[in-house]
Design an enzyme around this catalytic site. Sequence first.
Site, PDB file in Angstrom:
ATOM      1  N   GLU A 137      42.536   2.895 -24.891  1.00 18.10           N
ATOM      2  CA  GLU A 137      41.407   3.731 -25.096  1.00 18.10           C
ATOM      3  C   GLU A 137      40.530   3.320 -24.296  1.00 18.10           C
ATOM      4  O   GLU A 137      39.234   3.264 -23.288  1.00 18.10           O
ATOM      5  CB  GLU A 137      41.064   4.098 -26.258  1.00 18.10           C
ATOM      6  CG  GLU A 137      42.347   5.024 -26.422  1.00 18.10           C
ATOM      7  CD  GLU A 137      42.229   5.799 -27.970  1.00 18.10           C
ATOM      8  OE1 GLU A 137      41.778   4.950 -28.472  1.00 18.10           O
ATOM      9  OE2 GLU A 137      43.288   6.170 -28.481  1.00 18.10           O
TER      10      GLU A 137
ATOM     11  N   ASN B  14      36.306  17.268 -37.125  1.00 19.97           N
ATOM     12  CA  ASN B  14      36.633  15.520 -37.367  1.00 19.97           C
ATOM     13  C   ASN B  14      35.680  15.057 -37.467  1.00 19.97           C
ATOM     14  O   ASN B  14      35.969  13.582 -37.766  1.00 19.97           O
ATOM     15  CB  ASN B  14      37.984  15.364 -38.378  1.00 19.97           C
ATOM     16  CG  ASN B  14      38.736  14.839 -37.516  1.00 19.97           C
ATOM     17  OD1 ASN B  14      38.318  14.978 -35.993  1.00 19.97           O
ATOM     18  ND2 ASN B  14      40.043  14.624 -37.813  1.00 19.97           N
TER      19      ASN B  14
ATOM     20  N   HIS C  72      36.722   9.664 -33.539  1.00 20.91           N
ATOM     21  CA  HIS C  72      38.030   9.247 -33.451  1.00 20.91           C
ATOM     22  C   HIS C  72      37.624   7.473 -33.940  1.00 20.91           C
ATOM     23  O   HIS C  72      36.855   7.550 -33.045  1.00 20.91           O
ATOM     24  CB  HIS C  72      37.929   9.693 -32.246  1.00 20.91           C
ATOM     25  CG  HIS C  72      39.019   8.303 -31.545  1.00 20.91           C
ATOM     26  ND1 HIS C  72      40.589   9.214 -31.828  1.00 20.91           N
ATOM     27  CD2 HIS C  72      38.843   7.759 -30.523  1.00 20.91           C
ATOM     28  CE1 HIS C  72      41.206   8.284 -30.984  1.00 20.91           C
ATOM     29  NE2 HIS C  72      41.078   6.984 -30.180  1.00 20.91           N
TER      30      HIS C  72
ATOM     31  N   LYS D   2      32.667  12.415 -32.175  1.00 18.20           N
ATOM     32  CA  LYS D   2      32.760  13.763 -31.083  1.00 18.20           C
ATOM     33  C   LYS D   2      31.674  14.492 -31.086  1.00 18.20           C
ATOM     34  O   LYS D   2      31.053  14.318 -31.890  1.00 18.20           O
ATOM     35  CB  LYS D   2      34.207  14.088 -31.655  1.00 18.20           C
ATOM     36  CG  LYS D   2      35.486  13.499 -32.104  1.00 18.20           C
ATOM     37  CD  LYS D   2      36.529  13.746 -31.821  1.00 18.20           C
ATOM     38  CE  LYS D   2      37.674  13.905 -32.495  1.00 18.20           C
ATOM     39  NZ  LYS D   2      38.708  13.970 -33.411  1.00 18.20           N
TER      40      LYS D   2
ATOM     41  N   ARG E  39      39.696   2.138 -39.036  1.00 21.19           N
ATOM     42  CA  ARG E  39      40.623   3.727 -39.621  1.00 21.19           C
ATOM     43  C   ARG E  39      40.490   3.948 -40.449  1.00 21.19           C
ATOM     44  O   ARG E  39      40.151   5.407 -41.086  1.00 21.19           O
ATOM     45  CB  ARG E  39      42.356   3.606 -39.261  1.00 21.19           C
ATOM     46  CG  ARG E  39      42.571   3.714 -36.921  1.00 21.19           C
ATOM     47  CD  ARG E  39      42.629   4.693 -36.825  1.00 21.19           C
ATOM     48  NE  ARG E  39      43.684   5.992 -37.373  1.00 21.19           N
ATOM     49  CZ  ARG E  39      44.029   6.977 -36.756  1.00 21.19           C
ATOM     50  NH1 ARG E  39      43.402   7.399 -35.647  1.00 21.19           N
ATOM     51  NH2 ARG E  39      45.082   7.960 -37.477  1.00 21.19           N
TER      52      ARG E  39
ATOM     53  N   TYR F 121      44.064  11.775 -25.007  1.00 18.03           N
ATOM     54  CA  TYR F 121      45.050  12.591 -26.001  1.00 18.03           C
ATOM     55  C   TYR F 121      46.264  13.329 -25.318  1.00 18.03           C
ATOM     56  O   TYR F 121      46.711  14.126 -25.773  1.00 18.03           O
ATOM     57  CB  TYR F 121      44.683  14.103 -26.018  1.00 18.03           C
ATOM     58  CG  TYR F 121      42.940  13.823 -27.236  1.00 18.03           C
ATOM     59  CD1 TYR F 121      43.481  13.155 -28.180  1.00 18.03           C
ATOM     60  CD2 TYR F 121      41.666  14.041 -27.230  1.00 18.03           C
ATOM     61  CE1 TYR F 121      42.014  12.883 -29.312  1.00 18.03           C
ATOM     62  CE2 TYR F 121      41.002  14.024 -27.818  1.00 18.03           C
ATOM     63  CZ  TYR F 121      40.961  13.903 -29.191  1.00 18.03           C
ATOM     64  OH  TYR F 121      39.531  13.065 -30.532  1.00 18.03           O
TER      65      TYR F 121
HETATM   66  P1  RTP Z   1      42.557  10.528 -34.163  1.00 15.09           P
HETATM   67  O1  RTP Z   1      42.794  10.226 -33.170  1.00 15.09           O
HETATM   68  O2  RTP Z   1      40.654  11.837 -34.122  1.00 15.09           O
HETATM   69  O3  RTP Z   1      41.269   9.745 -35.341  1.00 15.09           O
HETATM   70  O4  RTP Z   1      43.343  11.467 -35.310  1.00 15.09           O
HETATM   71  P2  RTP Z   1      44.484  10.664 -35.538  1.00 15.09           P
HETATM   72  O5  RTP Z   1      45.528  10.112 -34.683  1.00 15.09           O
HETATM   73  O6  RTP Z   1      44.417  10.507 -36.466  1.00 15.09           O
HETATM   74  O7  RTP Z   1      44.844  12.276 -35.461  1.00 15.09           O
HETATM   75  P3  RTP Z   1      45.800  13.005 -34.117  1.00 15.09           P
HETATM   76  O8  RTP Z   1      47.187  13.938 -34.603  1.00 15.09           O
HETATM   77  O9  RTP Z   1      46.557  11.741 -33.131  1.00 15.09           O
HETATM   78  O10 RTP Z   1      45.011  14.491 -33.691  1.00 15.09           O
HETATM   79  C1  RTP Z   1      44.301  14.036 -32.806  1.00 15.09           C
HETATM   80  C2  RTP Z   1      43.126  15.101 -32.995  1.00 15.09           C
HETATM   81  O11 RTP Z   1      43.291  16.280 -32.372  1.00 15.09           O
HETATM   82  C3  RTP Z   1      42.358  17.184 -33.401  1.00 15.09           C
HETATM   83  N1  RTP Z   1      43.820  18.738 -33.729  1.00 15.09           N
HETATM   84  N2  RTP Z   1      43.368  19.101 -34.095  1.00 15.09           N
HETATM   85  N3  RTP Z   1      43.828  21.968 -34.990  1.00 15.09           N
HETATM   86  C4  RTP Z   1      44.694  20.599 -35.666  1.00 15.09           C
HETATM   87  O12 RTP Z   1      45.078  21.451 -35.733  1.00 15.09           O
HETATM   88  C5  RTP Z   1      44.246  19.558 -34.769  1.00 15.09           C
HETATM   89  N4  RTP Z   1      45.363  18.919 -35.075  1.00 15.09           N
HETATM   90  C6  RTP Z   1      44.981  17.334 -34.863  1.00 15.09           C
HETATM   91  C7  RTP Z   1      41.895  16.345 -34.488  1.00 15.09           C
HETATM   92  O13 RTP Z   1      40.250  16.150 -33.843  1.00 15.09           O
HETATM   93  C8  RTP Z   1      42.807  15.191 -34.511  1.00 15.09           C
HETATM   94  O14 RTP Z   1      41.480  13.885 -34.715  1.00 15.09           O
END
Ligand code: RTP
Length: 157
Positions: free
Chosen positions: A135, A121, A124, A16, A94, A56
Amino acid sequence: YGVPGTSKERTFIAVKPDGVQRGLISDIIARFERRGYKLVGMKLLVPSQALAREHYADLSSKPFFAGLVDYMTNGKAPVVGMVWEGPSVIKQGRIMLGATDPKAAGPGTIRGDYCLTIGRNICHGSDSAESAQKEISLWFGGKGEVVDWTSNNEEWI
Ligand code: RTP
């Protein structure tokens, strides 16, 4: 999109904008390469709003969605999108990234080693075979953008 459950499984991994800004592209690539995974697609781009919103889409109702899309698309730094191939690469990718919230990410993971806040973070990774397929086709829709090739290392890894 690869064949989940085989050595041809594929996942979408992205560095990212914060990871690019902080000079972590090479480290992230090196971890996947040294593990034995094969790079079959890679591009540097500032994603369009449409691409980021679709990527997203599951999070569109979240309060942080607008900020997340802006951070991915504002062009302060690009994103590196990659397709990696190999056994269990979706799940292992992951694990290599670490927990979404870096405060919960273990040492030795990318997030556990390099970051602290969920909104920054660094990387992705697709979370299932279905999201990997979605994706990869979203980020690598063009013909020939994902390359089938044989690694001479395969008999050693
Ligand atoms: P990723 O796909 O990025 O590996 O993360 P993930 O599925 O484990 O998590 P997800 O809940 O789908 O969140 C995707 C991305 O959204 C951003 N995020 N920001 N500000 C916040 O509270 C918050 N929560 C999530 C993060 O960049 C996260 O990787």
